[in-house]
Motif scaffolding. Structure first.
Motif, mmCIF file in Angstrom:
data_model
loop_
_atom_site.group_PDB
_atom_site.id
_atom_site.type_symbol
_atom_site.label_atom_id
_atom_site.label_comp_id
_atom_site.label_asym_id
_atom_site.label_seq_id
_atom_site.Cartn_x
_atom_site.Cartn_y
_atom_site.Cartn_z
ATOM 1 N N GLN A 107 -4.384 -41.666 36.989
ATOM 2 C CA GLN A 107 -3.280 -41.952 36.073
ATOM 3 C C GLN A 107 -3.055 -40.788 35.099
ATOM 4 O O GLN A 107 -1.909 -40.398 34.846
ATOM 5 C CB GLN A 107 -3.539 -43.252 35.287
ATOM 6 N N GLU A 108 -4.130 -40.233 34.586
ATOM 7 C CA GLU A 108 -4.012 -39.093 33.664
ATOM 8 C C GLU A 108 -3.513 -37.842 34.396
ATOM 9 O O GLU A 108 -2.752 -37.048 33.846
ATOM 10 C CB GLU A 108 -5.344 -38.812 32.967
ATOM 11 N N PHE A 109 -3.939 -37.669 35.655
ATOM 12 C CA PHE A 109 -3.467 -36.546 36.455
ATOM 13 C C PHE A 109 -1.961 -36.657 36.687
ATOM 14 O O PHE A 109 -1.215 -35.687 36.521
ATOM 15 C CB PHE A 109 -4.219 -36.486 37.786
ATOM 16 N N GLU A 110 -1.499 -37.848 37.046
ATOM 17 C CA GLU A 110 -0.066 -38.061 37.260
ATOM 18 C C GLU A 110 0.717 -37.825 35.970
ATOM 19 O O GLU A 110 1.785 -37.210 35.987
ATOM 20 C CB GLU A 110 0.172 -39.476 37.780
ATOM 21 N N LYS A 111 0.189 -38.283 34.868
ATOM 22 C CA LYS A 111 0.826 -38.055 33.557
ATOM 23 C C LYS A 111 0.921 -36.555 33.263
ATOM 24 O O LYS A 111 1.959 -36.060 32.827
ATOM 25 C CB LYS A 111 0.013 -38.765 32.474
ATOM 26 N N PHE A 112 -0.154 -35.821 33.522
ATOM 27 C CA PHE A 112 -0.162 -34.371 33.332
ATOM 28 C C PHE A 112 0.906 -33.704 34.194
ATOM 29 O O PHE A 112 1.650 -32.840 33.727
ATOM 30 C CB PHE A 112 -1.556 -33.818 33.663
ATOM 31 N N MET A 113 0.996 -34.137 35.435
ATOM 32 C CA MET A 113 1.995 -33.568 36.335
ATOM 33 C C MET A 113 3.411 -33.852 35.828
ATOM 34 O O MET A 113 4.261 -32.957 35.804
ATOM 35 C CB MET A 113 1.821 -34.142 37.747
ATOM 36 N N ASN A 114 3.667 -35.092 35.420
ATOM 37 C CA ASN A 114 5.001 -35.486 34.960
ATOM 38 C C ASN A 114 5.389 -34.871 33.619
ATOM 39 O O ASN A 114 6.554 -34.545 33.411
ATOM 40 C CB ASN A 114 5.105 -37.014 34.865
ATOM 41 N N GLU A 115 4.427 -34.706 32.730
ATOM 42 C CA GLU A 115 4.744 -34.240 31.375
ATOM 43 C C GLU A 115 4.611 -32.736 31.188
ATOM 44 O O GLU A 115 5.259 -32.172 30.313
ATOM 45 C CB GLU A 115 3.872 -34.968 30.356
ATOM 46 N N LYS A 116 3.763 -32.088 31.973
ATOM 47 C CA LYS A 116 3.516 -30.654 31.770
ATOM 48 C C LYS A 116 4.007 -29.779 32.924
ATOM 49 O O LYS A 116 4.678 -28.786 32.722
ATOM 50 C CB LYS A 116 2.014 -30.394 31.556
ATOM 51 N N VAL A 117 3.635 -30.140 34.130
ATOM 52 C CA VAL A 117 3.860 -29.249 35.263
ATOM 53 C C VAL A 117 5.304 -29.318 35.768
ATOM 54 O O VAL A 117 5.994 -28.291 35.833
ATOM 55 C CB VAL A 117 2.861 -29.539 36.404
ATOM 56 N N LEU A 118 5.769 -30.492 36.124
ATOM 57 C CA LEU A 118 7.128 -30.605 36.664
ATOM 58 C C LEU A 118 8.196 -30.115 35.678
ATOM 59 O O LEU A 118 9.106 -29.389 36.093
ATOM 60 C CB LEU A 118 7.414 -32.034 37.125
ATOM 61 N N PRO A 119 8.115 -30.445 34.389
ATOM 62 C CA PRO A 119 9.128 -29.928 33.452
ATOM 63 C C PRO A 119 9.106 -28.403 33.298
ATOM 64 O O PRO A 119 10.114 -27.799 32.962
ATOM 65 C CB PRO A 119 8.777 -30.592 32.123
ATOM 66 N N ALA A 120 7.971 -27.782 33.577
ATOM 67 C CA ALA A 120 7.877 -26.326 33.446
ATOM 68 C C ALA A 120 8.644 -25.594 34.546
ATOM 69 O O ALA A 120 9.020 -24.435 34.387
ATOM 70 C CB ALA A 120 6.411 -25.891 33.468
ATOM 71 N N TYR A 121 8.896 -26.284 35.660
ATOM 72 C CA TYR A 121 9.590 -25.679 36.798
ATOM 73 C C TYR A 121 10.685 -26.614 37.300
ATOM 74 O O TYR A 121 10.641 -27.067 38.450
ATOM 75 C CB TYR A 121 8.597 -25.373 37.923
ATOM 76 N N PRO A 122 11.689 -26.897 36.496
ATOM 77 C CA PRO A 122 12.692 -27.895 36.886
ATOM 78 C C PRO A 122 13.531 -27.512 38.104
ATOM 79 O O PRO A 122 13.976 -28.383 38.834
ATOM 80 C CB PRO A 122 13.569 -28.021 35.640
ATOM 81 N N ASP A 123 13.712 -26.225 38.351
ATOM 82 C CA ASP A 123 14.568 -25.781 39.457
ATOM 83 C C ASP A 123 13.786 -25.094 40.566
ATOM 84 O O ASP A 123 14.378 -24.389 41.382
ATOM 85 C CB ASP A 123 15.645 -24.832 38.924
ATOM 86 N N LYS A 124 12.479 -25.273 40.600
ATOM 87 C CA LYS A 124 11.643 -24.617 41.603
ATOM 88 C C LYS A 124 10.849 -25.652 42.385
ATOM 89 O O LYS A 124 10.538 -26.726 41.895
ATOM 90 C CB LYS A 124 10.639 -23.680 40.916
ATOM 91 N N HIS A 125 10.509 -25.287 43.618
ATOM 92 C CA HIS A 125 9.581 -26.101 44.394
ATOM 93 C C HIS A 125 8.188 -25.566 44.105
ATOM 94 O O HIS A 125 7.953 -24.364 44.185
ATOM 95 C CB HIS A 125 9.889 -26.031 45.887
ATOM 96 N N ILE A 126 7.268 -26.437 43.772
ATOM 97 C CA ILE A 126 5.908 -26.051 43.398
ATOM 98 C C ILE A 126 4.977 -26.261 44.585
ATOM 99 O O ILE A 126 4.984 -27.323 45.212
ATOM 100 C CB ILE A 126 5.421 -26.913 42.208
ATOM 101 N N TYR A 127 4.174 -25.254 44.869
ATOM 102 C CA TYR A 127 3.102 -25.372 45.848
ATOM 103 C C TYR A 127 1.816 -25.376 45.042
ATOM 104 O O TYR A 127 1.441 -24.362 44.463
ATOM 105 C CB TYR A 127 3.124 -24.219 46.851
ATOM 106 N N MET A 128 1.165 -26.520 44.984
ATOM 107 C CA MET A 128 -0.021 -26.672 44.156
ATOM 108 C C MET A 128 -1.260 -26.731 45.026
ATOM 109 O O MET A 128 -1.373 -27.581 45.914
ATOM 110 C CB MET A 128 0.083 -27.929 43.304
ATOM 111 N N ILE A 129 -2.183 -25.826 44.758
ATOM 112 C CA ILE A 129 -3.450 -25.783 45.475
ATOM 113 C C ILE A 129 -4.457 -26.608 44.690
ATOM 114 O O ILE A 129 -4.659 -26.384 43.501
ATOM 115 C CB ILE A 129 -3.926 -24.325 45.643
ATOM 116 N N LEU A 130 -5.078 -27.557 45.374
ATOM 117 C CA LEU A 130 -5.987 -28.496 44.731
ATOM 118 C C LEU A 130 -7.333 -28.530 45.427
ATOM 119 O O LEU A 130 -7.430 -28.265 46.630
ATOM 120 C CB LEU A 130 -5.396 -29.914 44.775
ATOM 121 N N ASP A 131 -8.355 -28.888 44.659
ATOM 122 C CA ASP A 131 -9.634 -29.163 45.292
ATOM 123 C C ASP A 131 -9.572 -30.585 45.856
ATOM 124 O O ASP A 131 -8.525 -31.216 45.834
ATOM 125 C CB ASP A 131 -10.794 -28.979 44.311
#
Length: 132
Positions: A25-49
């Motif tokens: 839940q906190e990860f999804e919140k981080f993605m919605n509040e920090k990551v996605l808004p930082a790149y509104p017009d770009k497709h993000i390729y996120m490398i995860l463990d």
């Protein structure tokens, strides 16, 4: 308390945020509040463990809702050397944690936030230290 972080390999930006718990839940919140808004017009390729929070079924709706905005790429198991954000955690520990005594978690959190603020605009230093 935990810390989520993203390293943008292209421009050397780092996005981090503290969380009371490291869970889906906190990860999804981080993605919605920090990551996605930082790149509104770009497709993000996120490398995860392969943390459980990245694979949880409760993320399925988030992944489906954002499939045109973000693609998750998972590293092979037990390969922290391929995950460049691990370099940030090492840098943070070397700078903040090693050889320091903190009276409480508030002091630790403040020191971590101060470190992250201090490197925020050090794009060349971040690229040199963390990016290929």
């Amino acid at each position: 308390m935990g810390l989520f972080g993203v390293l943008d390999y292209i421009n050397g930006r780092v996005f981090c945020d503290t969380a009371e718990q490291l869970n889906t839940q906190e990860f999804e919140k981080f993605m919605n509040e920090k990551v996605l808004p930082a790149y509104p017009d770009k497709h993000i390729y996120m490398i995860l463990d392969n943390s459980k929070i990245h694979h949880a079924h409760s993320l399925d709706k988030f992944k489906k809702d954002n499939e045109n905005k973000i693609t998750f790429i998972f590293l092979p198991p037990y390969s922290p050397n391929l995950n460049r954000i691990e370099g940030l955690w090492k840098w943070l520990k070397e700078t903040v944690v090693y050889n320091n005594f903190f009276k409480n978690t508030f002091e630790i959190k403040r020191a971590v936030v101060n470190f992250l603020c201090s490197i925020k605009y050090e794009v060349n230093k971040i690229k040199k230290r963390l990016c290929f």
